[in-house]
Design a protein around this motif. Structure first.
Motif, mmCIF file in Angstrom:
data_model
loop_
_atom_site.group_PDB
_atom_site.id
_atom_site.type_symbol
_atom_site.label_atom_id
_atom_site.label_comp_id
_atom_site.label_asym_id
_atom_site.label_seq_id
_atom_site.Cartn_x
_atom_site.Cartn_y
_atom_site.Cartn_z
ATOM 1 N N THR A 6 36.006 43.828 43.505
ATOM 2 C CA THR A 6 36.555 42.604 44.096
ATOM 3 C C THR A 6 37.729 43.026 44.951
ATOM 4 O OG1 THR A 6 35.922 41.237 42.207
ATOM 5 C CG2 THR A 6 37.702 40.395 43.611
ATOM 6 N N MET A 7 37.821 42.538 46.165
ATOM 7 C CA MET A 7 38.903 42.939 47.083
ATOM 8 C C MET A 7 39.978 41.868 47.143
ATOM 9 S SD MET A 7 40.364 42.542 50.306
ATOM 10 C CE MET A 7 39.701 42.534 51.921
ATOM 11 N N LEU A 8 41.216 42.316 46.988
ATOM 12 C CA LEU A 8 42.369 41.424 47.109
ATOM 13 C C LEU A 8 43.285 41.975 48.189
ATOM 14 C CD1 LEU A 8 43.299 41.026 43.309
ATOM 15 C CD2 LEU A 8 41.960 39.421 44.698
ATOM 16 N N ARG A 9 43.724 41.090 49.099
ATOM 17 C CA ARG A 9 44.715 41.514 50.087
ATOM 18 C C ARG A 9 46.092 41.354 49.470
ATOM 19 N NH1 ARG A 9 40.900 38.563 53.086
ATOM 20 N NH2 ARG A 9 39.718 39.922 54.516
ATOM 21 N N VAL A 10 46.912 42.426 49.585
ATOM 22 C CA VAL A 10 48.237 42.412 48.953
ATOM 23 C C VAL A 10 49.320 42.645 49.999
ATOM 24 C CG1 VAL A 10 47.315 43.153 46.708
ATOM 25 C CG2 VAL A 10 48.129 44.884 48.337
ATOM 26 N N GLY A 11 50.511 42.192 49.706
ATOM 27 C CA GLY A 11 51.623 42.307 50.652
ATOM 28 C C GLY A 11 52.438 43.563 50.494
ATOM 29 N N GLU A 57 39.654 46.416 44.500
ATOM 30 C CA GLU A 57 40.013 47.049 45.772
ATOM 31 C C GLU A 57 41.213 46.299 46.338
ATOM 32 O OE1 GLU A 57 37.137 46.450 48.836
ATOM 33 O OE2 GLU A 57 38.005 47.957 50.145
ATOM 34 N N LEU A 58 42.336 46.964 46.392
ATOM 35 C CA LEU A 58 43.544 46.371 46.979
ATOM 36 C C LEU A 58 43.625 46.783 48.433
ATOM 37 C CD1 LEU A 58 46.126 47.161 44.131
ATOM 38 C CD2 LEU A 58 44.798 45.045 44.469
ATOM 39 N N THR A 59 43.778 45.801 49.291
ATOM 40 C CA THR A 59 43.874 46.051 50.736
ATOM 41 C C THR A 59 45.255 45.675 51.242
ATOM 42 O OG1 THR A 59 41.510 45.635 51.099
ATOM 43 C CG2 THR A 59 42.948 45.379 53.005
ATOM 44 N N VAL A 114 47.563 35.763 33.228
ATOM 45 C CA VAL A 114 48.759 36.434 33.748
ATOM 46 C C VAL A 114 48.654 36.397 35.262
ATOM 47 C CG1 VAL A 114 48.921 37.915 31.710
ATOM 48 C CG2 VAL A 114 47.744 38.776 33.762
ATOM 49 N N VAL A 115 49.763 36.672 35.933
ATOM 50 C CA VAL A 115 49.760 36.599 37.395
ATOM 51 C C VAL A 115 50.231 37.936 37.965
ATOM 52 C CG1 VAL A 115 52.093 35.636 37.551
ATOM 53 C CG2 VAL A 115 50.438 35.193 39.391
ATOM 54 N N ASP A 116 49.611 38.377 39.044
ATOM 55 C CA ASP A 116 50.006 39.664 39.619
ATOM 56 C C ASP A 116 51.112 39.439 40.638
ATOM 57 O OD1 ASP A 116 47.577 40.742 42.204
ATOM 58 O OD2 ASP A 116 48.971 39.059 42.163
ATOM 59 N N PRO A 117 51.701 40.510 41.203
ATOM 60 C CA PRO A 117 52.851 40.342 42.105
ATOM 61 C C PRO A 117 52.556 39.539 43.356
ATOM 62 C CG PRO A 117 52.674 42.618 41.370
ATOM 63 C CD PRO A 117 51.427 41.923 40.924
ATOM 64 N N ASP A 118 51.259 39.416 43.736
ATOM 65 C CA ASP A 118 50.906 38.651 44.946
ATOM 66 C C ASP A 118 50.469 37.231 44.618
ATOM 67 O OD1 ASP A 118 50.283 41.711 45.743
ATOM 68 O OD2 ASP A 118 50.817 40.522 47.520
ATOM 69 N N GLY A 119 50.580 36.849 43.311
ATOM 70 C CA GLY A 119 50.248 35.481 42.923
ATOM 71 C C GLY A 119 48.808 35.275 42.510
ATOM 72 N N TYR A 120 48.032 36.374 42.403
ATOM 73 C CA TYR A 120 46.637 36.232 41.963
ATOM 74 C C TYR A 120 46.602 36.078 40.441
ATOM 75 C CZ TYR A 120 45.325 37.893 46.633
ATOM 76 O OH TYR A 120 45.175 38.034 47.993
ATOM 77 N N GLN A 121 45.907 35.055 39.969
ATOM 78 C CA GLN A 121 45.780 34.845 38.521
ATOM 79 C C GLN A 121 44.719 35.788 37.937
ATOM 80 O OE1 GLN A 121 47.512 32.766 36.505
ATOM 81 N NE2 GLN A 121 48.736 31.906 38.174
ATOM 82 N N ILE A 122 45.014 36.300 36.764
ATOM 83 C CA ILE A 122 44.090 37.189 36.060
ATOM 84 C C ILE A 122 43.899 36.648 34.653
ATOM 85 C CG2 ILE A 122 43.740 39.541 35.157
ATOM 86 C CD1 ILE A 122 45.733 40.311 37.534
ATOM 87 N N GLU A 123 42.641 36.381 34.287
ATOM 88 C CA GLU A 123 42.345 35.846 32.958
ATOM 89 C C GLU A 123 42.085 36.972 31.984
ATOM 90 O OE1 GLU A 123 38.584 33.813 32.650
ATOM 91 O OE2 GLU A 123 39.328 32.487 31.105
#
Ligand SMILES: C[C@@H](O)C(=O)SC[C@H](NC(=O)CC[C@H](N)C(=O)O)C(=O)NCC(=O)O
Ligand code: NI
Length: 135
Positions: A6-11, A57-59, A114-123
């Motif tokens: 799964t790809m997440l765009r991060v800052g 996959e962190l982009t 829980v929430v990651d530093p970019d605001g993505y929720q993780i169950e």
């Protein structure tokens, strides 16, 4: 067909890598840079990643430091043998629990968010078979 990632765009790529490794316990599997299209990738996962486990996959798009998630994104789910213990460990490592551990509304499966530093929720979902050595 196999589920790969799964790809997440991060800052901030290092901030995200630090969270997924130091707080959630994932391994940094590989990284790559694409200077032509100005982005960097980092793949993380458990137990060596693909093919046995899906990866994240962190982009990072160079120069882009935040994104709007809108109201569409839901969550990525991780299986753990003990959600209560996992939440304590995550909080001790500096992570933020946004939904306390407990049975899912209307059901019996124990979950937490829980929430990651970019605001993505993780169950976090309680699954006995995910105990160490069983995945
Ligand atoms: C390695 C593989 O799993 C990829 O997903 S790389 C695919 C590539 N990614 C990007 O370009 C990321 C930066 C982009 N600006 C973004 O934010 O998505 C991709 O999507 N390539 C498109 C193509 O047509 O090749
Ligand atoms: Ni990809």
């Amino acid at each position: 067909m196999k589920f790969l990632h799964t790809m997440l765009r991060v800052g901030d790529l290092q901030r995200a890598i630090d969270f997924y490794t130091q707080v959630l316990g994932m391994q940094l599997l590989r990284r790559s840079e694409n200077p032509e299209y100005k982005y960097s990738l980092a793949f993380l996962g458990f137990a060596g990643g693909n093919p046995g486990q899906a990866e994240i996959e962190l982009t990072w798009n160079w120069g882009v430091h935040d994104y709007e998630h809108g109201n569409a994104y839901g969550h990525i789910a991780l299986g753990v043998p003990d959600v209560y213990a996992a939440c304590e460990k995550i909080q001790a490592a500096g992570g933020k629990v946004t939904r306390a551990a407990g049975p899912v509304r209307g059901g019996r499966t124990v979950i937490a968010f829980v929430v990651d530093p970019d605001g993505y929720q993780i169950e976090l979902v309680e699954r006995a078979e995910t105990a160490a050595g069983q995945n």
